[in-house]
Design a protein around this motif. Structure first.
Motif, mmCIF file in Angstrom:
data_model
loop_
_atom_site.group_PDB
_atom_site.id
_atom_site.type_symbol
_atom_site.label_atom_id
_atom_site.label_comp_id
_atom_site.label_asym_id
_atom_site.label_seq_id
_atom_site.Cartn_x
_atom_site.Cartn_y
_atom_site.Cartn_z
ATOM 1 N N ARG A 156 0.861 -1.178 0.000
ATOM 2 C CA ARG A 156 0.000 0.000 0.000
ATOM 3 C C ARG A 156 0.896 1.227 0.000
ATOM 4 N NH1 ARG A 156 -5.032 -2.056 3.721
ATOM 5 N NH2 ARG A 156 -5.543 -3.730 2.277
ATOM 6 N N ASN A 188 -1.189 -0.792 -4.381
ATOM 7 C CA ASN A 188 -2.524 -0.297 -4.068
ATOM 8 C C ASN A 188 -2.306 1.090 -3.470
ATOM 9 O OD1 ASN A 188 -5.075 0.275 -3.143
ATOM 10 N ND2 ASN A 188 -5.254 -1.535 -1.845
ATOM 11 N N CYS A 196 -3.133 4.782 -1.857
ATOM 12 C CA CYS A 196 -4.056 5.449 -0.949
ATOM 13 C C CYS A 196 -3.649 6.916 -0.843
ATOM 14 C CB CYS A 196 -3.986 4.823 0.444
ATOM 15 S SG CYS A 196 -4.076 3.028 0.449
#
Length: 197
Positions: free
Chosen positions: A150, A173, A175
């Motif tokens: 992340r 991923n 964020c």
């Protein structure tokens, strides 16, 4: 309140980033979290618990090198990055393939300009690629690249890290950094005050 890694062989501290980390991880999450910045953080989480982390002074080194070293003559502070990012990718590839030769690669950046192989306007992009690549190469060695990753990023820096991490073999991923902070604060408030919050 922060986190401390009280190990004599790898001492480290985190002051604030734990809020973002809390915001993007679930109780059972296992994987790696990368938070780029002046002092980039890499955190390994297993079953929701932080088991190790490392700080990289990548952003600070970029500022010091580009403003207070011989490379200040190789970097245009306000130069717009090239559209295709070729210099960034070249610096990244160099650092990933040979991370131990970073100091030599830094000088080659200047030498390439002196010899007419690369314009000064590409210096900042290549320097970013070299420093970010060096960081990623070390973090990949420490934490592996087979776990979910992340990336807590924002703006141009977030885009550079996403490109670099993907090129390095990570599945990313992403964020948003501001959203991660808000979510972390909300989670903390709910744990402290319960459902009233």
């Amino acid at each position: 309140p922060g986190l401390a890694q009280a190990r004599a062989d790898q001492p480290d501290v985190m002051r604030g980033e734990e809020t973002q980390l809390f915001g993007v991880t679930e109780p059972g999450f296992s994987g790696i979290v990368c938070i780029p910045g002046t002092h980039s953080k890499w955190i390994r989480v297993e079953a929701g618990a932080v088991v190790a982390f490392a700080t990289y002074m990548t952003g600070e080194l970029f500022a010091v090198i580009s403003q207070h070293s011989i490379l200040m003559h190789a970097v245009e502070p306000d130069a717009a990055p090239a559209e295709d990012g070729a210099s960034f990718r070249a610096g990244l590839a160099s650092a990933l393939s040979s991370p131990a030769s970073l100091t030599s690669a830094l000088f080659r950046l200047r030498a390439a300009q002196l010899l007419g192989f690369e314009p000064r306007s590409e210096g900042a992009a290549r320097l970013s690629g070299l420093l970010i690549g060096s960081e990623i190469a070390d973090a990949r060695m420490r934490f592996g690249s087979d776990l979910p990753l992340r990336l807590i990023g924002a703006g141009r820096l977030g885009r550079l890290y996403r490109e670099a991490l993907t090129a390095s073999g990570f599945t990313v991923n992403e964020c948003d950094a501001e959203l991660a902070s808000r979510q972390g604060l909300i989670k903390a408030a709910r744990q402290i005050w319960g459902a009233r919050f």
